[in-house]
Design a protein around this motif. Structure first.
Motif, mmCIF file in Angstrom:
data_model
loop_
_atom_site.group_PDB
_atom_site.id
_atom_site.type_symbol
_atom_site.label_atom_id
_atom_site.label_comp_id
_atom_site.label_asym_id
_atom_site.label_seq_id
_atom_site.Cartn_x
_atom_site.Cartn_y
_atom_site.Cartn_z
ATOM 1 N N PRO A 55 44.745 48.480 43.906
ATOM 2 C CA PRO A 55 45.622 47.369 43.542
ATOM 3 C C PRO A 55 45.174 46.802 42.198
ATOM 4 N N VAL A 68 62.126 44.583 49.446
ATOM 5 C CA VAL A 68 62.351 45.774 48.615
ATOM 6 C C VAL A 68 61.136 46.037 47.729
ATOM 7 N N THR A 108 57.094 45.807 43.306
ATOM 8 C CA THR A 108 57.811 45.106 44.374
ATOM 9 C C THR A 108 58.764 44.059 43.816
ATOM 10 N N ASN A 148 44.707 41.761 44.971
ATOM 11 C CA ASN A 148 44.913 40.601 45.823
ATOM 12 C C ASN A 148 43.875 40.734 46.920
ATOM 13 N N ASP A 157 48.807 50.038 42.739
ATOM 14 C CA ASP A 157 49.701 49.022 43.307
ATOM 15 C C ASP A 157 49.801 47.872 42.308
ATOM 16 N N ALA A 174 51.873 45.077 42.210
ATOM 17 C CA ALA A 174 52.770 44.045 42.751
ATOM 18 C C ALA A 174 52.906 42.850 41.807
ATOM 19 N N TYR A 175 51.894 42.627 40.972
ATOM 20 C CA TYR A 175 51.897 41.428 40.098
ATOM 21 C C TYR A 175 52.040 41.803 38.629
ATOM 22 N N GLY A 208 60.107 46.814 51.414
ATOM 23 C CA GLY A 208 58.853 46.243 50.935
ATOM 24 C C GLY A 208 57.955 47.389 50.509
ATOM 25 N N SER A 209 57.062 47.140 49.547
ATOM 26 C CA SER A 209 56.189 48.251 49.169
ATOM 27 C C SER A 209 55.263 48.622 50.320
ATOM 28 N N ASP A 210 55.067 47.704 51.268
ATOM 29 C CA ASP A 210 54.190 48.067 52.391
ATOM 30 C C ASP A 210 54.746 49.249 53.198
ATOM 31 N N SER A 239 59.111 41.377 45.622
ATOM 32 C CA SER A 239 58.698 40.210 46.426
ATOM 33 C C SER A 239 58.096 39.079 45.610
ATOM 34 N N LYS A 240 57.557 39.361 44.436
ATOM 35 C CA LYS A 240 56.785 38.328 43.730
ATOM 36 C C LYS A 240 57.591 37.759 42.561
ATOM 37 N N PHE A 247 53.576 52.378 51.361
ATOM 38 C CA PHE A 247 52.159 52.703 51.595
ATOM 39 C C PHE A 247 52.023 53.434 52.930
ATOM 40 N N PHE A 294 43.503 44.364 49.012
ATOM 41 C CA PHE A 294 44.692 44.191 49.857
ATOM 42 C C PHE A 294 44.538 44.916 51.196
HETATM 43 C C1 PLP Z 1 52.407 41.001 47.765
HETATM 44 C C2 PLP Z 1 51.782 42.335 47.560
HETATM 45 C C3 PLP Z 1 52.528 43.494 47.714
HETATM 46 C C4 PLP Z 1 53.998 43.428 48.009
HETATM 47 O O1 PLP Z 1 54.287 43.763 49.291
HETATM 48 P P1 PLP Z 1 55.814 43.896 49.726
HETATM 49 O O2 PLP Z 1 55.684 44.685 50.968
HETATM 50 O O3 PLP Z 1 56.542 44.637 48.643
HETATM 51 O O4 PLP Z 1 56.329 42.509 49.921
HETATM 52 C C5 PLP Z 1 51.922 44.716 47.500
HETATM 53 N N1 PLP Z 1 50.641 44.784 47.133
HETATM 54 C C6 PLP Z 1 49.892 43.695 46.947
HETATM 55 C C7 PLP Z 1 48.491 43.833 46.480
HETATM 56 C C8 PLP Z 1 50.447 42.433 47.178
HETATM 57 O O5 PLP Z 1 49.681 41.353 47.035
#
Ligand code: PLP
Length: 373
Positions: A167, A242, A230, A171, A200, A202-203, A90-92, A232-233, A95, A116
């Motif tokens: 970001p 991932v 990411t 978000n 960041d 993510a979107y 995950g990108s988290d 994830s989205k 970070f 975020f």
């Molecule tokens: C959803 C999101 C992520 C993605 O997080 P993952 O750990 O990759 O799932 C990253 N940054 C922001 C701002 C998000 O909303």
């Protein structure tokens, strides 16, 4: 009891969306939909699914510690060299690693309030301070001029700020920065040898703002910046964990020193490779999200609800009501949404864009709520 550092004591855990099964149980419901975590309503790419099925026979083996196939794929796909790519669970995770690498305890990261919340949590966990500016009052944008002021003051004092997290889009607000403002900020600060700026994204795939420039374009002009993406989205792989960054080689080298050797599991590796090849799925996801987002925003306007024009797969709006009550109301009707009072928006919620029938259901609950609460 051992004396615990105050930054750990003060930590407020990340607030995730509630899981569907837990809500079913608590409210005695059979049909619950989750529009709370910006997940992909189409699920995961069929190509990624097939790749995972083909991988089931080798799950007794450790994953490729270098994720070679995935690194190769990302390198081709985004036209960057392999040593400019680092993968995270995950990108988290990335970070978290960036903070641990570049900030000593007592140093600081710079973030915006109403942005975020994963960044400040990781910082606090590493005894790193969090310097925060307010969102710009007139439009709720991240205030890059305020960032600049804080950095100027910091550079005149002890220069404690090492990382800036931006970001774009943000978000929970869904807002995309004006490119001129971002460019101006990067021109001023990306040359600072003692500072790293993380965009960041993510979107990224959802953004339709005409002046938008991604970090991958901006790094041609400002090579020190870090871009985070990411799976994830848009790629529908939130459960596989991932994410990746495109960054200067020195940054990637340090990440590779501190990361766990098997941080990207085998299923995630093969799924991500296949997902990057599935242009049709990404395209479908964007088309659905855009048409449904437009429709939901039109309906919010019709209901005279104040919302922020979103560039993501979610929209944040003002219920003008106690969000605890709003959340309970939605839950009792089988719709999980996300209150954002923890971001300082005391009466606002964030709604993820789902399938048409899911959005209809959420909109019906909303208009009923406006009468009932
Ligand atoms: C959803 C999101 C992520 C993605 O997080 P993952 O750990 O990759 O799932 C990253 N940054 C922001 C701002 C998000 O909303």
């Amino acid at each position: 009891m051992i004396n615990i550092h105050s930054s750990i004591k003060k930590l407020i855990p990340y607030r995730p969306g509630r899981p569907i099964e837990a809500v079913k149980k608590e409210f005695g419901l059979t049909e619950v939909i989750k529009l709370a975590s910006n997940e992909n309503p189409l699920g995961i790419s069929p190509k990624a699914k097939a790749a995972m099925s083909a991988c089931l026979g080798s799950l007794h083996l450790y994953p490729d510690p270098m994720s070679s196939d995935l690194i190769n794929k990302i390198s081709q796909h985004f036209q960057v060299t392999k040593d400019e790519i680092a993968l995270g669970n995950g990108s988290d995770e990335l970070f978290d690693q960036l903070i641990r690498i570049f900030c000593n305890p007592g140093e600081a990261i710079l973030v915006s309030k109403g942005a975020f919340s994963a960044y400040p949590i990781s910082a606090q966990a590493a005894r790193v301070e969090v310097v925060q500016t307010e969102l710009r009052s007139q439009d709720y944008q991240i205030d890059l001029e305020a960032f600049s002021k804080v950095l100027e003051q910091d550079r005149q004092a002890q220069a404690r700020i090492k990382l800036v997290f931006i970001p774009n889009i943000n978000n929970p607000t869904g807002l995309c920065l004006a490119n001129s403002e971002l460019d101006c900020f990067l021109a001023k600060w990306s040359l600072d040898q003692n500072l790293l700026i993380i965009l960041d994204e993510a979107y990224h795939e959802f953004v339709r703002q005409p002046d938008y420039q991604s970090g991958l374009e901006l790094r041609k002009k400002y090579p020190s910046i870090i871009t985070s993406r990411t799976f994830s989205k848009t790629y529908g792989m939130a459960g596989l964990r991932v994410g990746f960054i495109i960054a200067p080689v020195q940054v990637v080298d340090y990440i590779n020193r501190i990361r766990k050797p098997f941080n990207i599991n085998s299923l995630a590796q093969v799924a991500a490779v296949a997902a990057l090849e599935d242009h049709e799925f990404v395209n479908q996801t964007c088309q659905l999200t855009w048409s449904e987002l437009d429709r939901v925003q039109l309906e919010l306007a019709r209901l005279k609800i104040n919302f922020l024009p979103s560039q993501g797969n979610f929209v944040m709006f003002d219920t003008s009501r106690d969000v605890k009550k709003v959340e309970s109301y939605f839950l009792s009707q089988g719709v999980i949404i996300r209150p954002v009072d923890n971001y300082g928006f005391t009466t606002w919620v964030r709604l993820s864009i789902g399938l048409p029938q899911e959005n209809n259901r959420a909109l019906n609950v909303l208009s009923q709520m406006l009468k009932d609460l």
